[in-house]
Design an enzyme around this catalytic site. Structure first.
Site, PDB file in Angstrom:
ATOM      1  N   HIS A 256       0.816  -1.074   0.096  1.00 21.07           N
ATOM      2  CA  HIS A 256       0.032   0.090  -0.226  1.00 21.07           C
ATOM      3  C   HIS A 256       0.844   1.174  -0.082  1.00 21.07           C
ATOM      4  O   HIS A 256       0.632   2.109  -0.799  1.00 21.07           O
ATOM      5  CB  HIS A 256      -1.046  -0.115   1.282  1.00 21.07           C
ATOM      6  CG  HIS A 256      -1.772   1.314   1.244  1.00 21.07           C
ATOM      7  ND1 HIS A 256      -3.249   1.243   0.973  1.00 21.07           N
ATOM      8  CD2 HIS A 256      -1.399   2.410   1.774  1.00 21.07           C
ATOM      9  CE1 HIS A 256      -3.615   2.317   1.237  1.00 21.07           C
ATOM     10  NE2 HIS A 256      -2.955   3.177   1.640  1.00 21.07           N
ATOM     11  N   GLU A 257       1.780   1.451   1.006  1.00 19.34           N
ATOM     12  CA  GLU A 257       2.741   2.503   0.895  1.00 19.34           C
ATOM     13  C   GLU A 257       3.579   2.552  -0.307  1.00 19.34           C
ATOM     14  O   GLU A 257       4.009   3.598  -0.363  1.00 19.34           O
ATOM     15  CB  GLU A 257       3.427   2.636   2.165  1.00 19.34           C
ATOM     16  CG  GLU A 257       2.585   2.394   3.628  1.00 19.34           C
ATOM     17  CD  GLU A 257       1.553   3.482   3.681  1.00 19.34           C
ATOM     18  OE1 GLU A 257       1.824   4.701   2.999  1.00 19.34           O
ATOM     19  OE2 GLU A 257       0.483   3.442   4.380  1.00 19.34           O
ATOM     20  N   HIS A 260       1.843   4.657  -2.720  1.00 17.92           N
ATOM     21  CA  HIS A 260       2.135   6.029  -2.749  1.00 17.92           C
ATOM     22  C   HIS A 260       3.389   6.418  -2.876  1.00 17.92           C
ATOM     23  O   HIS A 260       3.496   7.468  -3.882  1.00 17.92           O
ATOM     24  CB  HIS A 260       1.922   6.428  -0.981  1.00 17.92           C
ATOM     25  CG  HIS A 260       0.440   6.507  -0.606  1.00 17.92           C
ATOM     26  ND1 HIS A 260      -0.487   7.125  -1.140  1.00 17.92           N
ATOM     27  CD2 HIS A 260      -0.177   5.786   0.494  1.00 17.92           C
ATOM     28  CE1 HIS A 260      -1.730   6.661  -0.354  1.00 17.92           C
ATOM     29  NE2 HIS A 260      -1.589   6.176   0.481  1.00 17.92           N
ATOM     30  N   GLU A 286      -4.816   7.796  -3.218  1.00 19.08           N
ATOM     31  CA  GLU A 286      -5.045   6.323  -2.702  1.00 19.08           C
ATOM     32  C   GLU A 286      -5.238   5.448  -3.989  1.00 19.08           C
ATOM     33  O   GLU A 286      -5.303   4.328  -3.566  1.00 19.08           O
ATOM     34  CB  GLU A 286      -6.461   6.669  -1.803  1.00 19.08           C
ATOM     35  CG  GLU A 286      -5.935   7.360  -0.754  1.00 19.08           C
ATOM     36  CD  GLU A 286      -5.058   6.469   0.297  1.00 19.08           C
ATOM     37  OE1 GLU A 286      -5.151   5.214   0.435  1.00 19.08           O
ATOM     38  OE2 GLU A 286      -4.370   6.922   1.127  1.00 19.08           O
TER      39      GLU A 286
END
Length: 491
Positions: A256-257, A260, A286
């Protein structure tokens, strides 16, 4: 030097200082000694004051006025659009208020972390009340008579209103609830059990970061209470966390990170330290983290490869084949924590926070009643009671740092990700073959080309529409979720 050149030179210095401020925040969450909180609050307040003064500097207004009718290319016009917006918004906020918000929210992070560790809502309530009062004061300065919440939302998703999101989420919530109810009636896949060495988790998480294109020469992976990504351009850092009983938490927090972080790393280098050199909105941001984590990282093809990596790292961990592993990764299960929620229920967590914080900002809900309101809504949406504050209103860092208006961008990002996934699948027909070999480059290259490289060049929804060929809608996300979980649960 032309007015444009002078303005951009000044802006680059401002952006460089903003990166330094971000590094202070990163350090506070990862390396800073526990006792340094009060001093760090003063440091953050000082640099916030410097940044605010630069963003409202009268010379910026003079340069902008001189460039009002200038003939500039599309990139320069986009730079000016962001600078004008920043100058106008910041000029409405008193410098003392901006400094006070920075000081209080920096101090609040440590208070929140201590309250969370001690399950002590009462110790956090006073500073949360102060943060909300400060943010409402800021919103009043920005709103020009409109809804206070919209003024804060505009910081994270420019051009979007609370009512627009409420309508979109109103279409999502009943469909998600219906699918969730059907899944809960079906036999559940096996859950992962056992203990998993945390050092081995971190090693595999770094492998996953590189598989998804994270450039470790311009980044690093550390541990934090709440995973996050920090920075842009040539220095983009991420954090993750480990749980010896739940390696998926570590792996999917990392992926997830990385979504980003690679967004920031892949922006056109010509935009470095300019307003175009960062993600255009949190909703678009997101969309990258969620499509990396879910549509790619939790796909049948990719989990087939990850199953082999898990066997190499941990030996026989109780799941015998790739198909069972895929079902286990995507298992729908009761839980309290948003960041650990399965793909189906995640948005229900976000929609709850969206409604609560809109009520807080409107003055319809007081801080003293927040815990009860949270617990009541959670029981209504999820069918069981919150057992302790760290699983309830103390679980997220966002409100302690004043990020009101941020939460809905998580679900908006899921909507955007649904649209992007549909377009990406059409453009990369052999994607599953690639993912089954642990090769995510086909997906990440398509996202880099169609979304990430543009940075702030286009407006948020324009970025998605250009990539997908249509305006964003919740329909692709709902279709994807229905197909995926109907398949896994044989509905």
């Amino acid at each position: 030097m032309t007015a444009y050149d002078a303005l951009m030179a000044f802006t680059r210095e401002t952006e460089a200082l903003a990166q330094i401020a971000g590094r202070l925040d990163w350090d506070q969450e990862t390396m800073m000694p526990r006792g340094a909180g009060p001093q760090r609050g003063e440091e953050c307040a000082a640099i916030a004051g410097v940044l605010h003064a630069r963003r409202i500097d009268p010379q910026v207004g003079e340069w902008l006025a001189a460039l009002e009718d200038a003939e500039l290319d599309a990139t320069a016009q986009a730079q000016l659009r962001h600078i004008r917006r920043s100058h106008a918004r910041n000029s409405k906020v008193p410098a003392a208020l901006a400094t006070r918000i920075a000081r209080v929210t920096s101090e609040a992070q440590g208070i929140w972390a201590e309250a969370r560790a001690n399950e002590d809502v009462a110790s956090f309530t006073p500073i949360l009340k102060e943060i909300i009062a400060l943010r409402r004061e800021e919103a009043q300065a920005l709103s020009e008579g409109g809804p206070l919440y919209d003024a804060l939302l505009d910081d994270y998703e420019p051009g979007t209103t609370g009512d627009e999101l409420a309508a979109m989420f109103g279409a999502l919530r009943p469909a998600l609830a219906e699918l969730r109810a059907a899944v809960r009636e079906a036999p559940a896949p096996p859950a992962l059990t056992g203990r998993f060495d945390e050092a081995a988790q971190m090693a595999l998480s770094r492998t996953l970061a590189e598989v998804f294109g994270y450039d470790m020469t311009h980044g690093r992976v550390d541990k934090a209470v709440h995973p996050f990504s920090s920075g842009s351009g040539l220095d983009v850092r991420i954090t993750t966390r480990t749980n010896p009983e739940d390696p998926f938490n570590c792996f999917y927090s990392t992926i997830h990170e990385v979504g980003h972080a690679t967004y920031e790393q892949n922006i056109d280098r010509a935009y470095l330290l300019t307003p175009l050199g960062a993600g255009v909105s949190m909703g678009v941001h997101e969309s990258q983290s969620r499509i990396y984590e879910n549509q790619i990282g939790r796909s049948r093809a990719f989990t087939g490869w990850l199953f082999g990596q898990m066997r190499d790292a941990f030996g026989d961990f109780g799941i015998g084949d790739e198909e069972t592993f895929y079902a286990s990764v995507n298992r729908v299960a009761d839980g309290y924590i948003r960041t650990e929620a399965d793909e189906l229920q995640y948005n229900l967590h976000v929609l709850m926070r969206f409604d609560l914080e809109r009520a807080l900002m409107a003055g319809d809900l007081g801080v003293a009643d927040l815990e009860a309101a949270w617990n009541d809504r959670f029981a209504a949406d999820f069918g069981f009671a919150v057992d302790k504050p760290s699983n309830g209103m103390l679980q997220d860092v966002h409100w302690s740092v004043g990020l009101f208006g941020y939460f809905p961008t998580y679900s908006l990002g899921n909507v955007y990700a649904g649209c992007l996934h549909e377009a990406m699948r059409a453009a990369v027909p052999d994607l599953d073959d690639q993912l089954s070999r642990g090769d995510a480059s086909g997906a990440t290259a398509w996202l880099r080309e169609n979304v990430q490289r543009h940075g702030g060049l286009y407006a948020p929804r324009e970025v998605i529409a250009r990539a997908c060929g249509a305006a964003p809608s919740e329909a692709p996300l709902l279709a994807y979720l229905k197909q995926k979980f109907s398949d896994i649960y044989d509905l």
